[in-house]
Write a protein that holds these residues in place. Structure first.
Motif, PDB file in Angstrom:
ATOM      1  N   MET A   1       0.714  -1.293  -0.115  1.00 49.27           N
ATOM      2  CA  MET A   1       0.094   0.141  -0.211  1.00 49.27           C
ATOM      3  C   MET A   1       0.942   1.198   0.056  1.00 49.27           C
ATOM      4  O   MET A   1       1.699   1.235   1.077  1.00 49.27           O
ATOM      5  CB  MET A   1      -1.028   0.056   1.185  1.00 49.27           C
ATOM      6  N   ASP A   2       0.798   2.009  -1.004  1.00 48.93           N
ATOM      7  CA  ASP A   2       1.733   3.220  -1.044  1.00 48.93           C
ATOM      8  C   ASP A   2       0.847   4.466  -1.206  1.00 48.93           C
ATOM      9  O   ASP A   2       1.046   5.614  -1.384  1.00 48.93           O
ATOM     10  CB  ASP A   2       2.436   3.153  -2.497  1.00 48.93           C
ATOM     11  N   PHE A   3      -0.314   4.434  -0.173  1.00 49.20           N
ATOM     12  CA  PHE A   3      -0.960   5.874  -0.299  1.00 49.20           C
ATOM     13  C   PHE A   3      -0.313   6.929   0.384  1.00 49.20           C
ATOM     14  O   PHE A   3      -0.376   8.085  -0.370  1.00 49.20           O
ATOM     15  CB  PHE A   3      -2.139   5.508   0.269  1.00 49.20           C
ATOM     16  N   ASP A   4       0.563   6.767   1.243  1.00 51.27           N
ATOM     17  CA  ASP A   4       1.474   7.861   1.869  1.00 51.27           C
ATOM     18  C   ASP A   4       2.290   8.243   0.659  1.00 51.27           C
ATOM     19  O   ASP A   4       2.396   9.568   0.690  1.00 51.27           O
ATOM     20  CB  ASP A   4       2.219   7.446   2.990  1.00 51.27           C
ATOM     21  N   LYS A   5       3.059   7.509  -0.249  1.00 51.73           N
ATOM     22  CA  LYS A   5       3.817   8.280  -1.225  1.00 51.73           C
ATOM     23  C   LYS A   5       3.191   9.026  -2.231  1.00 51.73           C
ATOM     24  O   LYS A   5       3.282  10.153  -2.574  1.00 51.73           O
ATOM     25  CB  LYS A   5       4.645   7.179  -1.787  1.00 51.73           C
ATOM     26  N   TRP A   6       1.924   8.485  -2.582  1.00 56.40           N
ATOM     27  CA  TRP A   6       1.030   9.212  -3.497  1.00 56.40           C
ATOM     28  C   TRP A   6       0.724  10.560  -2.752  1.00 56.40           C
ATOM     29  O   TRP A   6       0.615  11.580  -3.335  1.00 56.40           O
ATOM     30  CB  TRP A   6      -0.156   8.706  -3.687  1.00 56.40           C
ATOM     31  N   PHE A   7       0.095  10.475  -1.358  1.00 53.59           N
ATOM     32  CA  PHE A   7      -0.142  11.759  -1.091  1.00 53.59           C
ATOM     33  C   PHE A   7       0.873  12.658  -0.743  1.00 53.59           C
ATOM     34  O   PHE A   7       0.645  14.048  -0.827  1.00 53.59           O
ATOM     35  CB  PHE A   7      -0.621  11.360   0.561  1.00 53.59           C
ATOM     36  N   TYR A   8       2.259  12.200  -0.332  1.00 53.97           N
ATOM     37  CA  TYR A   8       3.361  13.241  -0.194  1.00 53.97           C
ATOM     38  C   TYR A   8       3.707  13.591  -1.658  1.00 53.97           C
ATOM     39  O   TYR A   8       4.437  14.691  -1.745  1.00 53.97           O
ATOM     40  CB  TYR A   8       4.467  12.459   0.604  1.00 53.97           C
ATOM     41  N   SER A   9       3.321  12.959  -2.688  1.00 54.83           N
ATOM     42  CA  SER A   9       3.834  13.521  -3.992  1.00 54.83           C
ATOM     43  C   SER A   9       2.805  14.656  -4.560  1.00 54.83           C
ATOM     44  O   SER A   9       3.343  15.187  -5.454  1.00 54.83           O
ATOM     45  CB  SER A   9       3.917  12.280  -5.074  1.00 54.83           C
ATOM     46  N   GLN A  10       1.713  14.770  -3.929  1.00 56.22           N
ATOM     47  CA  GLN A  10       0.970  15.981  -4.323  1.00 56.22           C
ATOM     48  C   GLN A  10       1.444  17.191  -3.783  1.00 56.22           C
ATOM     49  O   GLN A  10       2.280  17.344  -3.131  1.00 56.22           O
ATOM     50  CB  GLN A  10      -0.653  15.713  -3.616  1.00 56.22           C
ATOM     51  N   SER A  11       1.062  18.238  -4.380  1.00 60.48           N
ATOM     52  CA  SER A  11       1.374  19.719  -4.171  1.00 60.48           C
ATOM     53  C   SER A  11       0.824  20.146  -2.555  1.00 60.48           C
ATOM     54  O   SER A  11      -0.061  19.354  -2.015  1.00 60.48           O
ATOM     55  CB  SER A  11       1.038  20.684  -4.970  1.00 60.48           C
ATOM     56  N   VAL A  23     -14.745  14.601   6.204  1.00 63.25           N
ATOM     57  CA  VAL A  23     -14.877  13.282   6.312  1.00 63.25           C
ATOM     58  C   VAL A  23     -13.541  12.887   5.315  1.00 63.25           C
ATOM     59  O   VAL A  23     -13.008  11.860   5.796  1.00 63.25           O
ATOM     60  CB  VAL A  23     -16.194  12.530   5.579  1.00 63.25           C
ATOM     61  N   ILE A  24     -13.272  13.487   4.304  1.00 66.53           N
ATOM     62  CA  ILE A  24     -12.179  13.196   3.383  1.00 66.53           C
ATOM     63  C   ILE A  24     -11.122  13.322   4.094  1.00 66.53           C
ATOM     64  O   ILE A  24      -9.848  12.399   4.036  1.00 66.53           O
ATOM     65  CB  ILE A  24     -12.235  13.836   1.958  1.00 66.53           C
ATOM     66  N   GLY A  25     -10.650  14.189   4.897  1.00 68.59           N
ATOM     67  CA  GLY A  25      -9.563  14.598   5.651  1.00 68.59           C
ATOM     68  C   GLY A  25      -9.097  13.465   6.680  1.00 68.59           C
ATOM     69  O   GLY A  25      -8.156  12.957   6.876  1.00 68.59           O
ATOM     70  N   TRP A  26     -10.174  12.987   7.296  1.00 67.85           N
ATOM     71  CA  TRP A  26     -10.236  12.032   8.262  1.00 67.85           C
ATOM     72  C   TRP A  26      -9.741  10.717   7.529  1.00 67.85           C
ATOM     73  O   TRP A  26      -8.879   9.969   8.092  1.00 67.85           O
ATOM     74  CB  TRP A  26     -11.347  11.572   9.127  1.00 67.85           C
ATOM     75  N   CYS A  27     -10.415  10.388   6.598  1.00 70.48           N
ATOM     76  CA  CYS A  27      -9.852   9.259   5.633  1.00 70.48           C
ATOM     77  C   CYS A  27      -8.509   9.145   5.261  1.00 70.48           C
ATOM     78  O   CYS A  27      -7.878   8.301   5.230  1.00 70.48           O
ATOM     79  CB  CYS A  27     -10.828   9.003   4.240  1.00 70.48           C
ATOM     80  N   CYS A  28      -8.096  10.319   4.654  1.00 70.23           N
ATOM     81  CA  CYS A  28      -6.920  10.675   4.148  1.00 70.23           C
ATOM     82  C   CYS A  28      -5.765  10.437   5.279  1.00 70.23           C
ATOM     83  O   CYS A  28      -4.636   9.690   4.966  1.00 70.23           O
ATOM     84  CB  CYS A  28      -6.715  11.935   3.431  1.00 70.23           C
ATOM     85  N   GLU A  29      -6.103  11.033   6.372  1.00 70.09           N
ATOM     86  CA  GLU A  29      -5.256  10.552   7.488  1.00 70.09           C
ATOM     87  C   GLU A  29      -4.850   9.289   7.942  1.00 70.09           C
ATOM     88  O   GLU A  29      -3.855   8.582   8.325  1.00 70.09           O
ATOM     89  CB  GLU A  29      -5.490  11.512   8.664  1.00 70.09           C
ATOM     90  N   CYS A  30      -6.111   8.624   8.093  1.00 66.07           N
ATOM     91  CA  CYS A  30      -5.990   7.164   8.193  1.00 66.07           C
ATOM     92  C   CYS A  30      -5.517   6.372   7.367  1.00 66.07           C
ATOM     93  O   CYS A  30      -4.676   5.446   7.649  1.00 66.07           O
ATOM     94  CB  CYS A  30      -7.406   6.576   8.717  1.00 66.07           C
ATOM     95  N   LEU A  31      -5.610   6.614   6.030  1.00 70.44           N
ATOM     96  CA  LEU A  31      -4.980   5.956   4.858  1.00 70.44           C
ATOM     97  C   LEU A  31      -3.424   5.980   4.941  1.00 70.44           C
ATOM     98  O   LEU A  31      -2.788   5.199   4.686  1.00 70.44           O
ATOM     99  CB  LEU A  31      -5.556   6.252   3.740  1.00 70.44           C
ATOM    100  N   VAL A  32      -3.075   7.210   5.099  1.00 64.20           N
ATOM    101  CA  VAL A  32      -1.731   7.438   5.329  1.00 64.20           C
ATOM    102  C   VAL A  32      -0.925   6.724   6.433  1.00 64.20           C
ATOM    103  O   VAL A  32      -0.052   6.096   6.248  1.00 64.20           O
ATOM    104  CB  VAL A  32      -1.449   8.973   5.267  1.00 64.20           C
ATOM    105  N   ARG A  33      -1.477   6.933   7.582  1.00 63.38           N
ATOM    106  CA  ARG A  33      -0.995   6.113   8.709  1.00 63.38           C
ATOM    107  C   ARG A  33      -1.089   4.757   8.503  1.00 63.38           C
ATOM    108  O   ARG A  33      -0.196   4.006   8.916  1.00 63.38           O
ATOM    109  CB  ARG A  33      -1.877   6.804   9.852  1.00 63.38           C
ATOM    110  N   LEU A  34      -2.125   4.180   7.813  1.00 62.55           N
ATOM    111  CA  LEU A  34      -2.208   2.770   7.627  1.00 62.55           C
ATOM    112  C   LEU A  34      -1.078   2.264   6.761  1.00 62.55           C
ATOM    113  O   LEU A  34      -0.491   1.245   7.013  1.00 62.55           O
ATOM    114  CB  LEU A  34      -3.799   2.342   7.158  1.00 62.55           C
TER     115      LEU A  34
END
Length: 78
Positions: A1-11, A23-34
């Motif tokens: 799972m590379d969601f954190d790499k995708w998230f950090y590659s965004q501006s 709701v999206i912020g909470w989901c993004c935080e949880c996905l990055v941490r997972l």
């Protein structure tokens, strides 16, 4: 799972926008941490994931994450 790499590659603006939407912020935080937890298998990342999973939906931790993201470019404890 590379969601954190995708998230950090965004501006930075896209990252902040994703975290501001409630709701999206909470989901993004949880996905990055997972994603970080699955890659590193660290006890600290497990505690941070569980903390944000159960009480991260509140605005206090989200604001802390947004400020920390703007200053350092990373999420707090991720």
């Amino acid at each position: 799972m590379d969601f954190d790499k995708w998230f950090y590659s965004q501006s930075r603006a896209v990252q902040v926008l994703l975290l501001i939407i409630p709701v999206i912020g909470w989901c993004c935080e949880c996905l990055v941490r997972l994603s970080v937890l699955l890659r590193t298998r660290s006890a600290l990342h497990l505690v941070a994931f569980l903390l944000f999973l159960f009480i991260g939906w509140g605005w206090i931790l989200c604001i802390l994450d947004i400020i920390y993201l703007i200053v350092t470019g990373r999420l707090f404890l991720a």
